[in-house]
Enzyme design. Structure first.
Site, short mmCIF file in Angstrom:
data_model
loop_
_atom_site.label_atom_id
_atom_site.label_comp_id
_atom_site.label_asym_id
_atom_site.label_seq_id
_atom_site.Cartn_x
_atom_site.Cartn_y
_atom_site.Cartn_z
N GLU A 97 -11.51 2.90 6.56
CA GLU A 97 -10.40 3.15 7.47
C GLU A 97 -10.34 4.65 7.79
OE1 GLU A 97 -6.00 1.26 7.78
OE2 GLU A 97 -6.19 2.81 6.25
N GLU A 154 0.83 -1.21 0.00
CA GLU A 154 0.00 0.00 0.00
C GLU A 154 0.86 1.26 0.00
OE1 GLU A 154 -3.44 2.17 2.76
OE2 GLU A 154 -2.07 0.71 3.65
#
Length: 269
Positions: free
Chosen positions: A242, A143
């Site tokens: 998130e 990521e």
């Protein structure tokens, strides 16, 4: 409509971790993700997951000394043995929790070490980890993370993540594309989704409002448009929520902030 997973490290902070599974299920989530499960026995987590009819869709491999500021080991020369031990532990948890993929964090770039050297270590570690994950029937992600929230993180840009995935050459390694991080570092999120989703390399998405990282219902990104675009591009994975609820850890703070999701699902406010 996309499938949304509650990130239990960010949402439902008014509850103890193991109680957050039930809270997410009450709000209609069918998937959950979190940073780390390692403080709890797999059996305890599995019982909560199964009792609520949830799927665990993602969590992180061990990242070194998180409390001490470390943010991954994959690109760090000299930490290969610790990295491998952490991957083995993550794969054991993922197997027990029936979680299909694990996020492997790159780490903070050490001062004075050339990026080329870090990249070589990163690719070699990921090749080893991907082979171990494949043997277990699991997948991995990397990521890009913005340097404002995580100064010094090795991987910041979408194109760099896709380059790493290509260099590793493992079919079970994908990119975890967090639209919050992408907007802060690069912007032009719609174009980047159109560029990267059709490649099939993006295997997990995450969202948060920009710039405060609150609910995806205000700020610079117009998420209703992005969700429609994701659908048009036939993305079949999960979208992890998130973000930090703007009401914080007050009772029902997360639930009260889910108006954006209820509206998307046609349930009003």
């Amino acid at each position: 409509m996309p499938r949304f997973a509650a990130n239990l490290s960010f949402l439902y902070a008014e509850h103890a971790f193991l109680d957050r599974f039930a809270a997410a299920a009450r709000d209609g989530f069918r998937g959950v993700e979190f940073l780390f499960p390692y403080d709890w026995p797999t059996l305890d987590v599995t019982r909560r997951v199964e009792s609520e009819g949830l799927s665990v869709v993602l969590f992180n491999a061990p990242c070194g000394d998180w409390a001490g500021g470390e943010r991954g080991l994959a690109c760090l020369p000299g930490r290969e043995a610790e990295f491998r031990d952490g991957v083995e532990r993550a794969l054991a948890y993922a197997t027990a929790l029936r979680c299909p993929r694990v996020h492997v964090m790159a780490g903070l770039a050490p001062a004075g070490v050339e990026r080329q050297r870090l990249q070589a270590v990163y690719v070699e570690n990921l090749q080893w980890a991907a082979a171990r994950a494949a043997a277990a029937g699991l997948a991995l992600t990397v990521e890009p993370i913005n340097p404002r929230d995580m100064p010094g993180y090795f991987l910041n840009r979408q194109d760099d993540a896709h380059e790493v995935v290509a260099l590793v050459g493992a079919p079970n390694l994908g990119v975890q594309m967090d639209l919050y991080h992408c907007q802060i570092v690069e912007g032009d999120v719609s174009t980047r989704l159109q560029r990267h989703l059709p490649t099939g390399r993006v295997t997990h998405l995450q969202i948060a409002g920009v710039p405060e990282r609150h609910e995806p219902d205000s700020g610079e990104l117009h998420y209703p448009h992005l969700f429609e675009l994701v659908d048009r591009l036939d993305y079949a994975g999960w979208i992890g929520c998130e973000y930090r609820p703007r009401r914080g850890a007050v009772p029902n703070g997360t639930t009260q902030g889910l108006g954006w999701l209820r509206r998307l699902q046609g349930q009003g406010t």
